[in-house]
Each structure stands twice: as structure tokens, then as C-alpha cells.
Design a protein around this motif. Structure first.
Motif, short mmCIF file in Angstrom:
data_model
loop_
_atom_site.label_atom_id
_atom_site.label_comp_id
_atom_site.label_asym_id
_atom_site.label_seq_id
_atom_site.Cartn_x
_atom_site.Cartn_y
_atom_site.Cartn_z
N PHE A 22 -37.48 -38.75 87.41
CA PHE A 22 -36.99 -39.97 87.06
C PHE A 22 -36.08 -40.39 88.01
O PHE A 22 -35.03 -41.17 87.59
CB PHE A 22 -36.66 -40.23 85.70
N GLY A 23 -36.17 -40.39 89.12
CA GLY A 23 -34.96 -40.68 90.13
C GLY A 23 -33.91 -39.70 90.43
O GLY A 23 -33.16 -40.03 91.36
N LYS A 24 -34.01 -38.80 89.63
CA LYS A 24 -32.71 -38.22 90.06
C LYS A 24 -33.11 -36.85 90.74
O LYS A 24 -34.32 -35.88 90.43
CB LYS A 24 -32.22 -37.38 88.44
N THR A 25 -32.54 -36.47 91.70
CA THR A 25 -32.62 -35.20 92.63
C THR A 25 -31.96 -34.00 92.16
O THR A 25 -30.87 -34.19 91.66
CB THR A 25 -32.41 -35.55 94.09
N THR A 26 -32.11 -32.73 92.89
CA THR A 26 -31.44 -31.74 92.67
C THR A 26 -30.71 -31.13 94.06
O THR A 26 -30.81 -31.57 95.01
CB THR A 26 -32.29 -30.71 91.94
N ARG B 159 -45.76 -51.03 93.98
CA ARG B 159 -46.74 -50.12 93.63
C ARG B 159 -47.76 -51.03 92.85
O ARG B 159 -47.48 -52.02 92.16
CB ARG B 159 -46.12 -49.04 92.73
N ASP B 160 -49.05 -50.58 92.78
CA ASP B 160 -50.05 -51.11 91.87
C ASP B 160 -49.46 -51.41 90.44
O ASP B 160 -49.05 -50.27 89.77
CB ASP B 160 -51.23 -50.27 91.73
N PRO B 161 -49.17 -52.46 89.98
CA PRO B 161 -48.64 -52.85 88.70
C PRO B 161 -48.93 -51.95 87.58
O PRO B 161 -48.22 -51.81 86.51
CB PRO B 161 -48.73 -54.49 88.50
N VAL B 162 -50.37 -51.66 87.63
CA VAL B 162 -50.86 -50.98 86.42
C VAL B 162 -50.14 -49.61 86.25
O VAL B 162 -49.68 -49.11 85.12
CB VAL B 162 -52.44 -50.95 86.09
N ASP B 163 -50.44 -49.06 87.42
CA ASP B 163 -49.57 -47.71 87.56
C ASP B 163 -48.14 -47.71 87.34
O ASP B 163 -47.57 -46.78 86.86
CB ASP B 163 -49.80 -47.28 88.99
N ASN B 164 -47.52 -48.51 87.84
CA ASN B 164 -46.13 -48.94 87.81
C ASN B 164 -45.63 -49.27 86.35
O ASN B 164 -44.84 -48.16 85.80
CB ASN B 164 -45.69 -50.23 88.37
N ALA B 165 -46.50 -50.08 85.49
CA ALA B 165 -46.02 -50.06 84.12
C ALA B 165 -46.26 -49.11 83.39
O ALA B 165 -45.45 -48.62 82.30
CB ALA B 165 -46.80 -51.48 83.84
N GLN B 166 -47.41 -48.39 83.30
CA GLN B 166 -47.58 -47.12 82.47
C GLN B 166 -46.76 -45.98 82.87
O GLN B 166 -46.31 -45.30 81.92
CB GLN B 166 -48.99 -46.57 82.76
N SER B 167 -46.06 -46.00 84.12
CA SER B 167 -45.23 -44.79 84.50
C SER B 167 -43.72 -45.30 83.81
O SER B 167 -43.11 -44.18 83.34
CB SER B 167 -44.99 -44.71 86.11
N ILE B 168 -43.41 -46.33 83.82
CA ILE B 168 -42.31 -46.83 82.99
C ILE B 168 -42.51 -46.38 81.65
O ILE B 168 -41.43 -46.09 80.87
CB ILE B 168 -42.11 -48.28 83.02
N LEU B 169 -43.73 -46.71 80.80
CA LEU B 169 -44.03 -46.42 79.49
C LEU B 169 -43.87 -44.75 79.22
O LEU B 169 -43.21 -44.49 78.49
CB LEU B 169 -45.18 -46.85 79.17
N ASN B 170 -44.46 -44.00 80.29
CA ASN B 170 -44.09 -42.53 80.18
C ASN B 170 -42.78 -42.27 80.17
O ASN B 170 -42.27 -41.23 79.67
CB ASN B 170 -45.04 -41.77 81.17
N ALA B 171 -41.93 -42.80 81.10
CA ALA B 171 -40.40 -42.60 81.17
C ALA B 171 -39.64 -43.02 79.87
O ALA B 171 -38.96 -42.23 79.27
CB ALA B 171 -39.84 -43.43 82.26
N ARG B 172 -40.14 -44.00 79.07
CA ARG B 172 -39.75 -44.36 77.80
C ARG B 172 -39.84 -43.09 76.81
O ARG B 172 -38.88 -42.57 76.11
CB ARG B 172 -40.29 -45.65 77.25
N ILE B 173 -41.01 -42.44 76.93
CA ILE B 173 -41.58 -41.60 75.84
C ILE B 173 -40.84 -40.26 76.30
O ILE B 173 -40.02 -39.83 75.56
CB ILE B 173 -43.07 -41.33 76.07
N LYS B 174 -40.63 -39.98 77.65
CA LYS B 174 -40.05 -38.65 77.80
C LYS B 174 -38.65 -38.49 77.65
O LYS B 174 -37.98 -37.62 77.53
CB LYS B 174 -40.60 -38.34 79.18
N ASN B 175 -37.93 -39.73 78.04
CA ASN B 175 -36.44 -39.67 77.89
C ASN B 175 -35.64 -40.19 76.48
O ASN B 175 -34.85 -39.79 76.27
CB ASN B 175 -35.93 -40.86 79.28
N PHE B 176 -36.82 -40.94 75.83
CA PHE B 176 -36.07 -41.36 74.57
C PHE B 176 -37.16 -41.15 73.41
O PHE B 176 -36.87 -41.39 72.34
CB PHE B 176 -36.02 -42.88 74.60
N GLN B 177 -38.29 -40.38 73.36
CA GLN B 177 -39.29 -40.05 72.62
C GLN B 177 -39.62 -41.44 71.58
O GLN B 177 -40.18 -41.47 70.57
CB GLN B 177 -38.63 -39.01 71.38
N SER B 178 -39.62 -42.48 72.52
CA SER B 178 -40.03 -43.84 71.81
C SER B 178 -40.74 -44.67 72.84
O SER B 178 -40.03 -44.80 73.98
CB SER B 178 -38.82 -44.42 71.24
#
Length: 319
Positions: A105-109, A189-208
């Protein structure tokens, strides 16, 4: 107090103490370089786009392919002394290895990984949800300080500086006003792919699905009243619209799908367009992966995917 918490506090205290030690060096360098604002030797490069639009991958291939400087996971710890930190890092770590092109999610190592350096930008721009900054919101002193700091970083690094920070999409007017010669790279980015990736980021980072994640556009108040599927689409839409309003002849637009398909061709195209705008980008490493895997198609619950598609069609058909 857990061992993990204690370890974090010790590390944080180390960075703060190190920054305090570097601040006198910073002042001396800035005093010496104050005149460069009149004739900047390098044009700053800003990489922006909606969150999850591919800006991290773009920044990774960009800093590996071209001879540019950037905030990394070490120098980002010195937001009040970035020039001195750049000077010190360049002497301690002269040969930067190739990137593994990984991130979370944008963070590198690793110490060489690119960093958004949020604390650096908060020196001039607001935190929170109301972050939009127009061309006239910074004072003359703030604009000068910002421009001199960034140009000094380039002088110390002896090459152009590339800044990747998605929040800067809400600050472009002010950044361009302070640095009219800046080059803006916008990843789409394709807006559908972009938007659902943000939704997944919500789920993975906040479980919501309902918890807001990442860049709030200027229209955040009206978006807050929508359901989560509409929110993630509107977030992408209004960020893209703001970028469009700020767009001028210093902008270079990159398609994420094309970047994944042919990264070298995309970067060569960027170099050609940048040269036409007065910025010569020299190649540091000509070797790049032939392609990157493109994540597309349904990546969320089918019902959510259907609603996201409908909202995208509704908004983008209005254009």
C-alpha cells in the motif's frame, strides 16, 4: 509497555536526536544555496495520482531507470533537515542497488526504498481531511522556503529530485505556483480497478469497508454521505477532476496499464516529453523487467464490484 513499543520509541528517539544534530548543517547549506531559487539548475518532478492508481510502481521504475534523487526510508526521517540528510546519505550510500519492485500500500522496505515523506510536506501543507491547497493559499515566504528547500536538495544530490506523494494531487496548484518549472507525472488507472483496490485497502488496513483510507479530495464532505462503494469511486473521480483543473503544459500523463505492459517504452516516452519541457533525464540503469503483472477484473465481493462498475459508468459518462 511491550518490547515492540519500547523498541519503536528507542528508534524514534534516535531519529529525532539525529535530526537535531543535522539541523545546524541544514541551516548552513540553505544559507549557501539561497540564491539558486533565481535560476534553478534542476526541475523538480512530482509523481501523483489517485491512491492505488500505480504511483508506487511508477516511482520505483522511474528512480531505477533515470539518474534522479528521491526521498528514501532513511532520509524521510529528517523532515526538518532534508538537505543535510540527502548530503549525508549520498556520501554514505553512493551506489543504490536495484529495486525489488515490492511495496505494501505504497510503503517500501529497506533503506533504499522510496518514501512519500509525509512529515516533510506537512511543514507547508495541512493535515487531516481538509488538505486541498490552492495556488494562493501559501504565503510568499512559504513558497520561497519550499522552492529553495527542494532546489537545494537537487543541488546537493547533483541531479533532479523526484517526489512521489499521492496527497500532492491536492496541492498541485500551490506547488506549481511555487515552482513553475516543475514536471508533474500523473498516473491513471482504470477507475473500476482503481476503486476496488481502494476498497480492498480499507478492508486490509481497517477491517472495514466504511473506514476512509488515504487522500481526501476537496469534495470530502459530500462524499462522506455516500455508501462505501460510491465513496471509493467518487474518491478517484474527484482526485482526477482536481488534477485536470490544475493541468498545464508541465504535466505528463501515464497509463498504468501501458506502464505494466511495456515499462521501458513508457519511461522512454516520459523522457522524450520531459526533454520537450526543458528537463533532460539521463538513464542510470537501462535494465527493467519486460513487464509487470496487471491486476484487473473482479477483486472484491461480486455485489460490490457490480455497484462500483455502475457508479463508474454514472460518473464517467457525465464527462
Amino acid at each position: 509497555m511491550t518490547k515492540k513499543t519500547l523498541s519503536f520509541k528507542i528508534i524514534r528517539a534516535f531519529w529525532i536526536l539525529s535530526e537535531i544534530c543535522l539541523m545546524p548543517v541544514e541551516k548552513l547549506i540553505m544559507l549557501f544555496n539561497k540564491s539558486i531559487i533565481k535560476k534553478p539548475p534542476y526541475y523538480p518532478i512530482f509523481i501523483v495520482g489517485a491512491p492505488r492508481s500505480g504511483t508506487t510502481l511508477l516511482s520505483q521504475v522511474f528512480i531505477q531507470y533515470f539518474n534522479v534523487a528521491y526521498f528514501n526510508n532513511i532520509t524521510a526521517n529528517f523532515p526538518k533537515a532534508p538537505v543535510a540528510a540527502t548530503w549525508l546519505f549520498n556520501r554514505m550510500y553512493a551506489n543504490v542497488p536495484l529495486s525489488e519492485y515490492t511495496s505494501n500500500f505504497g510503503k517500501t522496505t529497506g533503506k533504499y526504498g522510496a518514501h512519500e515523506a509525509a512529515e516533510f510536506w506537512y511543514r507547508w501543507f495541512p493535515r487531516g481531511e481538509k488538505i486541498y491547497t490552492s495556488a494562493g493559499d501559501l504565503s510568499k515566504i512559504q513558497k520561497s522556503e519550499l522552492a529553495v528547500t527542494i532546489q537545494s536538495m537537487s543541488v546537493i544530490a547533483n541531479r533532479p529530485f523526484a517526489f512521489k506523494n499521492t496527497y500532492n494531487a491536492m496541492r498541485l496548484g500551490a506547488l506549481i505556483k511555487a515552482m513553475p518549472n516543475a514536471i508533474i507525472l500523473v498516473c491513471h488507472r482504470d477507475p473500476v480497478d482503481n476503486a476496488q483496490s481502494i476498497l480492498n485497502a480499507r478492508i486490509k488496513n481497517f477491517q472495514s469497508k466504511d473506514a476512509w483510507w488515504s487522500v481526501p479530495p476537496k469534495e470530502i464532505d459530500q462524499i462522506r454521505n455516500l455508501n462505501y462503494n460510491q465513496q471509493v469511486v467518487d474518491q478517484v473521480y474527484y482526485i482526477e477532476e482536481q488534477i485536470k483543473r490544475d493541468d498545464n503544459n508541465r504535466f505528463i500523463h501515464i497509463d498504468y496499464q501501458e506502464l505494466c505492459k511495456e515499462p521501458k517504452k513508457t519511461l522512454d516516452s516520459i523522457a522524450k516529453q520531459a526533454q520537450a519541457k526543458g528537463l533532460n533525464l539521463s538513464i542510470r540503469n537501462p535494465k527493467l523487467p519486460e513487464s509487470f503483472k496487471l491486476s484487473t477484473g473482479c477483486k472484491v465481493d461480486p455485489d460490490d464490484y457490480e455497484q462500483i462498475q455502475a457508479r463508474v459508468k454514472e460518473l464517467w459518462s457525465e464527462k
